[in-house]
Design a protein around this motif. Structure first.
Motif, PDB file in Angstrom:
ATOM      1  N   GLU A   1       4.526  -2.092   8.434  1.00  0.00           N
ATOM      2  CA  GLU A   1       4.966  -2.905   7.210  1.00  0.00           C
ATOM      3  C   GLU A   1       6.463  -2.460   6.546  1.00  0.00           C
ATOM      4  O   GLU A   1       6.944  -3.218   5.442  1.00  0.00           O
ATOM      5  CB  GLU A   1       3.722  -2.658   6.103  1.00  0.00           C
ATOM      6  CG  GLU A   1       2.636  -3.402   6.521  1.00  0.00           C
ATOM      7  CD  GLU A   1       1.351  -2.883   5.530  1.00  0.00           C
ATOM      8  OE1 GLU A   1       1.535  -2.231   4.707  1.00  0.00           O
ATOM      9  OE2 GLU A   1       0.420  -3.679   5.782  1.00  0.00           O
ATOM     10  N   HIS A   2       6.759  -1.482   7.172  1.00  0.00           N
ATOM     11  CA  HIS A   2       8.004  -0.962   6.722  1.00  0.00           C
ATOM     12  C   HIS A   2       9.167  -0.854   7.660  1.00  0.00           C
ATOM     13  O   HIS A   2       9.652   0.234   8.128  1.00  0.00           O
ATOM     14  CB  HIS A   2       7.913   0.510   6.005  1.00  0.00           C
ATOM     15  CG  HIS A   2       7.072   0.501   4.994  1.00  0.00           C
ATOM     16  ND1 HIS A   2       5.554   0.388   4.954  1.00  0.00           N
ATOM     17  CD2 HIS A   2       7.220   0.436   3.715  1.00  0.00           C
ATOM     18  CE1 HIS A   2       5.112   0.265   3.603  1.00  0.00           C
ATOM     19  NE2 HIS A   2       6.055   0.357   2.958  1.00  0.00           N
ATOM     20  N   PRO A   3       9.916  -1.969   8.378  1.00  0.00           N
ATOM     21  CA  PRO A   3      10.618  -1.958   9.416  1.00  0.00           C
ATOM     22  C   PRO A   3      11.880  -1.264   8.776  1.00  0.00           C
ATOM     23  O   PRO A   3      12.432  -1.397   7.730  1.00  0.00           O
ATOM     24  CB  PRO A   3      11.015  -3.292   9.780  1.00  0.00           C
ATOM     25  CG  PRO A   3      10.543  -4.092   8.297  1.00  0.00           C
ATOM     26  CD  PRO A   3       9.367  -3.396   7.659  1.00  0.00           C
TER      27      PRO A   3
ATOM     28  N   PHE B   1     -12.111   2.453   6.416  1.00  0.00           N
ATOM     29  CA  PHE B   1     -11.904   1.838   5.057  1.00  0.00           C
ATOM     30  C   PHE B   1     -11.143   0.483   5.032  1.00  0.00           C
ATOM     31  O   PHE B   1      -9.963   0.906   4.465  1.00  0.00           O
ATOM     32  CB  PHE B   1     -11.420   2.917   3.896  1.00  0.00           C
ATOM     33  CG  PHE B   1     -12.512   4.099   3.800  1.00  0.00           C
ATOM     34  CD1 PHE B   1     -13.909   3.649   3.431  1.00  0.00           C
ATOM     35  CD2 PHE B   1     -12.022   5.271   4.266  1.00  0.00           C
ATOM     36  CE1 PHE B   1     -14.697   4.749   3.143  1.00  0.00           C
ATOM     37  CE2 PHE B   1     -13.285   6.211   4.222  1.00  0.00           C
ATOM     38  CZ  PHE B   1     -14.534   5.962   3.578  1.00  0.00           C
ATOM     39  N   ASP B   2     -11.669  -0.551   5.617  1.00  0.00           N
ATOM     40  CA  ASP B   2     -10.943  -1.830   5.677  1.00  0.00           C
ATOM     41  C   ASP B   2     -11.119  -2.330   4.037  1.00  0.00           C
ATOM     42  O   ASP B   2     -12.232  -2.346   3.704  1.00  0.00           O
ATOM     43  CB  ASP B   2     -11.271  -2.802   6.567  1.00  0.00           C
ATOM     44  CG  ASP B   2     -10.874  -4.108   6.266  1.00  0.00           C
ATOM     45  OD1 ASP B   2      -9.506  -4.421   6.777  1.00  0.00           O
ATOM     46  OD2 ASP B   2     -11.429  -4.994   5.900  1.00  0.00           O
ATOM     47  N   PHE B   3     -10.099  -2.849   3.539  1.00  0.00           N
ATOM     48  CA  PHE B   3      -9.935  -3.184   1.961  1.00  0.00           C
ATOM     49  C   PHE B   3     -11.165  -4.031   1.721  1.00  0.00           C
ATOM     50  O   PHE B   3     -12.081  -4.129   0.791  1.00  0.00           O
ATOM     51  CB  PHE B   3      -8.634  -3.798   1.490  1.00  0.00           C
ATOM     52  CG  PHE B   3      -8.686  -4.377   0.153  1.00  0.00           C
ATOM     53  CD1 PHE B   3      -8.863  -3.660  -0.968  1.00  0.00           C
ATOM     54  CD2 PHE B   3      -8.950  -5.903   0.143  1.00  0.00           C
ATOM     55  CE1 PHE B   3      -8.955  -4.325  -2.062  1.00  0.00           C
ATOM     56  CE2 PHE B   3      -9.143  -6.418  -0.996  1.00  0.00           C
ATOM     57  CZ  PHE B   3      -8.942  -5.716  -2.265  1.00  0.00           C
TER      58      PHE B   3
ATOM     59  N   ARG C   1      -3.433  -4.026   1.429  1.00  0.00           N
ATOM     60  CA  ARG C   1      -4.443  -5.067   1.914  1.00  0.00           C
ATOM     61  C   ARG C   1      -5.190  -4.743   2.806  1.00  0.00           C
ATOM     62  O   ARG C   1      -5.920  -5.279   3.250  1.00  0.00           O
ATOM     63  CB  ARG C   1      -3.529  -6.099   1.824  1.00  0.00           C
ATOM     64  CG  ARG C   1      -2.821  -6.665   0.622  1.00  0.00           C
ATOM     65  CD  ARG C   1      -1.663  -7.947   1.021  1.00  0.00           C
ATOM     66  NE  ARG C   1      -0.971  -8.059  -0.193  1.00  0.00           N
ATOM     67  CZ  ARG C   1      -1.581  -8.981  -1.317  1.00  0.00           C
ATOM     68  NH1 ARG C   1      -2.598  -9.687  -1.041  1.00  0.00           N
ATOM     69  NH2 ARG C   1      -0.584  -9.276  -2.347  1.00  0.00           N
ATOM     70  N   GLY C   2      -4.708  -3.650   3.800  1.00  0.00           N
ATOM     71  CA  GLY C   2      -5.156  -3.163   4.958  1.00  0.00           C
ATOM     72  C   GLY C   2      -6.276  -2.167   4.739  1.00  0.00           C
ATOM     73  O   GLY C   2      -7.392  -2.454   4.233  1.00  0.00           O
TER      74      GLY C   2
END
Length: 632
Positions: free
Chosen positions: A177-179, A325-327, A413-414
């Protein structure tokens, strides 16, 4: 309550919800003063209209994605505060309520009358006109400054550019998520960005840069705002005959007096000191394996070395823990757990209009009886409140309106960290209190309307369910559907207990800042905060950090941040009534629901706790928790 769609006319809705409510409240005020109808019932109606406006405006000012609507909400909130100030300084209102004979009232009505007269006195209704005029000015300025302080935090989002190599060791989903762009990665001050980076990055310089940005969200503007606010609060308190703001503020809390706050902070500081120093020494020893020159564990390093110690000493890997722990599963699991525990059902209202598509709405029922509605706004976005809190949307009043509450958080979100899960359970405890306590006849006692230094106790107690292996096993599963192992939960608990001493000292530092800045009003806030840091906090500060400018609790808790630890003492005692081997035992859970949560503020908190426990609360369970070693 009907809300507009995200792209609906929120400006018109807000005007009706606030300006319309204040107009209706003003008409009821006139009825009260001329003696038209039952004075207490009229007073209650005024309170409902005012609370409706304040709740809607206060929420939208923090969460609406449109900056223009947020600004309109702040103006509506200011108008409501002006109305409330004028109402509480109104001779006619005071005379009408003072004329009510308490002997002719039932206990609940007698209580609301006594509290209302006390509130009017504390507002200054019995002071001379010059004093009342100044109090009106101060009240408006306090609201404006508190809004500015909150806005500075909410809209002060920052970003730090770090070398691409600095993200090595971070979770794969975070890295994806942080390229990297041009060899650098952007880390924002949003919690899902900052906290994993501080935990897993091995680049000490990058961690310091990210942490400094996180601490400086409100710097420098909020320093001047806070200084002015502290002076106004002091003048406010002294005009009402109090020596200082903490003494005024504590008068209506369980703690009872301002000096008692300082005594409590020092008492807890001494109690947790040995454990804190012991555990921090372990972190320092581990840090010196990487850098023998390190002298102290600071704000940029403690999460990182706590994670390494957990991994090496307790065989605990935070990335392994995150995998369970998936949201989406956690959110549903929370609803399932609290539903079973308290006899509640949560029915998703698909397509319910809200202020943003992220918001999930549920109707709530208890034992088949409709209670109200909740809204879950749980992910970060630009311009949104950037911590975690429960907000009222509608105060519940029996026979008039059902309670609606909003949970506002900033989770990924993940995959979530377990600390995120604990925070979610904590904040949901406030939401439960709002909904379950929202069937009062008197709006003054609706929902979370107890003494302010008790409000955290029910939330802190609910955290215990986020540490139980059986509970977590119901929703914490990996990508293959395998539940989190009980042994892993045991190691998680042991690792958490390892750091409780130095984290409690950090809490006492925050409490000391809250108390001492209001008591002393130093000319140089930055210098005084650094002195308090060295006195109370075992974790070292960063040279460039100005944490107090982003300490949002200074607006709502004012001098009373000690509340968190005070409430924890009570929470540990409340939890002692539950059987750790069967946390879903229905008898004790429903008794707790009905004796502590459902009454709202209709009784003193100490009396509610005593009824539930069968005795006055004490600190035995809290002290036993402090004294136990990791893994005990």
């Amino acid at each position: 309550m009907s809300l507009p769609a995200p792209d609906g006319d929120w400006s018109a809705w807000l005007a009706e919800r606030c300006s319309g409510a204040l107009d209706r409240a003003a008409a009821q005020r006139d009825r009260l003063v001329v003696g038209d109808g039952d004075p207490l019932e009229t007073w209650n109606t005024i309170g409902i209209h005012l609370a409706d406006c304040l709740a809607a405006a206060g929420l939208l000012a923090q969460v609406h994605p449109d900056a223009g609507i947020r600004a309109e909400a702040e103006e509506a909130e200011l108008a409501a505060e002006r109305f409330r100030t004028a109402l509480m300084l109104d001779d006619g209102v005071h005379s009408a309520l003072a004329a009510v004979d308490p002997e002719r009232l039932d206990p609940d009505a007698r209580r609301v009358l006594a509290h209302s007269l006390r509130d009017l006195r504390r507002a200054g209704v019995d002071r001379d006109e010059a004093t009342r005029s100044r109090l009106r000015e101060i009240s408006e300025q306090e609201t404006t400054l508190a809004q500015a302080f909150s806005r500075g935090i909410r809209e002060g989002r920052r970003s730090t550019q770090v070398p691409a190599a600095a993200v090595e060791g971070l979770p794969e989903d975070w890295v994806a998520e942080h390229p990297a762009v041009g060899g650098e990665v952007t880390v924002t001050t949003d919690y899902p960005d900052t906290h994993p980076f501080l935990t897993f990055s091995t680049d000490a310089a990058a961690r310091r840069a990210v942490m400094t940005a996180f601490l400086d969200v409100g710097w420098p503007d909020n320093a001047a705002v806070l200084s002015e606010l502290l002076d106004l609060r002091h003048e406010h308190a002294t005009l009402l005959g109090h020596q200082d703001w903490p003494s005024f503020d504590a008068e209506v809390k369980m703690i009872g007096s301002g000096p008692a706050i300082g005594d409590f902070i020092d008492e807890i500081t001494a109690a947790v000191g040995p454990a804190g120093e012991r555990d921090l020494a372990v972190l320092l020893d581990r840090a010196r394996q990487d850098d023998p020159a390190i002298e102290r564990i600071d704000m940029a390093s403690w999460r990182h070395y706590a994670e390494l110690v957990r991994r090496e000493r307790f065989s605990l890997d935070a990335q392994e823990v995150r995998s369970y722990f998936d949201f989406g599963k956690v959110r549903q699991g929370l609803l399932d757990v609290t539903g079973r525990l308290f006899g509640l059902t949560w029915e998703r209202v698909v397509g319910a209009p809200t202020w943003h598509p992220d918001v999930a709405t549920y109707d709530v029922a208890a034992d088949g009886t409709p209670l109200g509605r909740i809204h879950l706004d749980l992910h970060p976005r630009a311009g949104k409140y950037n911590h975690a809190a429960q907000f009222d949307l509608v105060p519940g009043v029996a026979g008039v309106q059902a309670p609606e509450g909003v949970l506002v958080c900033n989770f990924p979100r993940g995959l979530m960290t377990h600390a995120d899960v604990v925070t979610l359970f904590h904040e949901f405890g406030h939401l439960l209190h709002h909904v379950l306590g929202g069937r009062q006849h008197w709006v003054r006692f609706s929902g979370v309307a107890t003494e302010w230094d008790f409000v955290e106790a029910p939330s802190q107690m609910l955290e215990e369910w986020a540490w139980d292996a059986e509970v977590l096993g119901r929703f914490a599963t990996d990508e293959h559907g395998r539940p989190i192992p009980a042994d892993l939960v045991r190691r998680m608990r042991a690792a958490e207990e390892f750091g409780q001493g130095y984290l409690a000292r950090a809490q006492m530092f925050y409490a000391a800042v809250s108390y001492r800045l209001h008591l002393e009003r130093p000319d140089d806030l930055d210098a005084r905060v650094r002195e308090l840091w060295e006195e109370y906090n075992l974790i070292a500060p960063l040279p460039g950090g100005h944490f107090f400018t982003s300490f949002g609790h200074l607006t709502e808790y004012t001098s009373g941040y000690y509340t968190y630890m005070w409430s924890l003492v009570i929470a540990k005692d409340l939890f002692s009534a539950f059987d750790p081997a069967d946390l879903f035992a229905p008898e004790v859970a429903r008794r707790y629901r009905d004796t502590v949560l459902r009454p709202g503020g209709s009784r003193d908190a100490a009396d509610l706790v005593e009824e539930f426990l069968g005795r006055p609360y004490d600190s035995a369970a809290f002290r036993a928790w402090l004294e136990q070693g990791p893994g005990a």
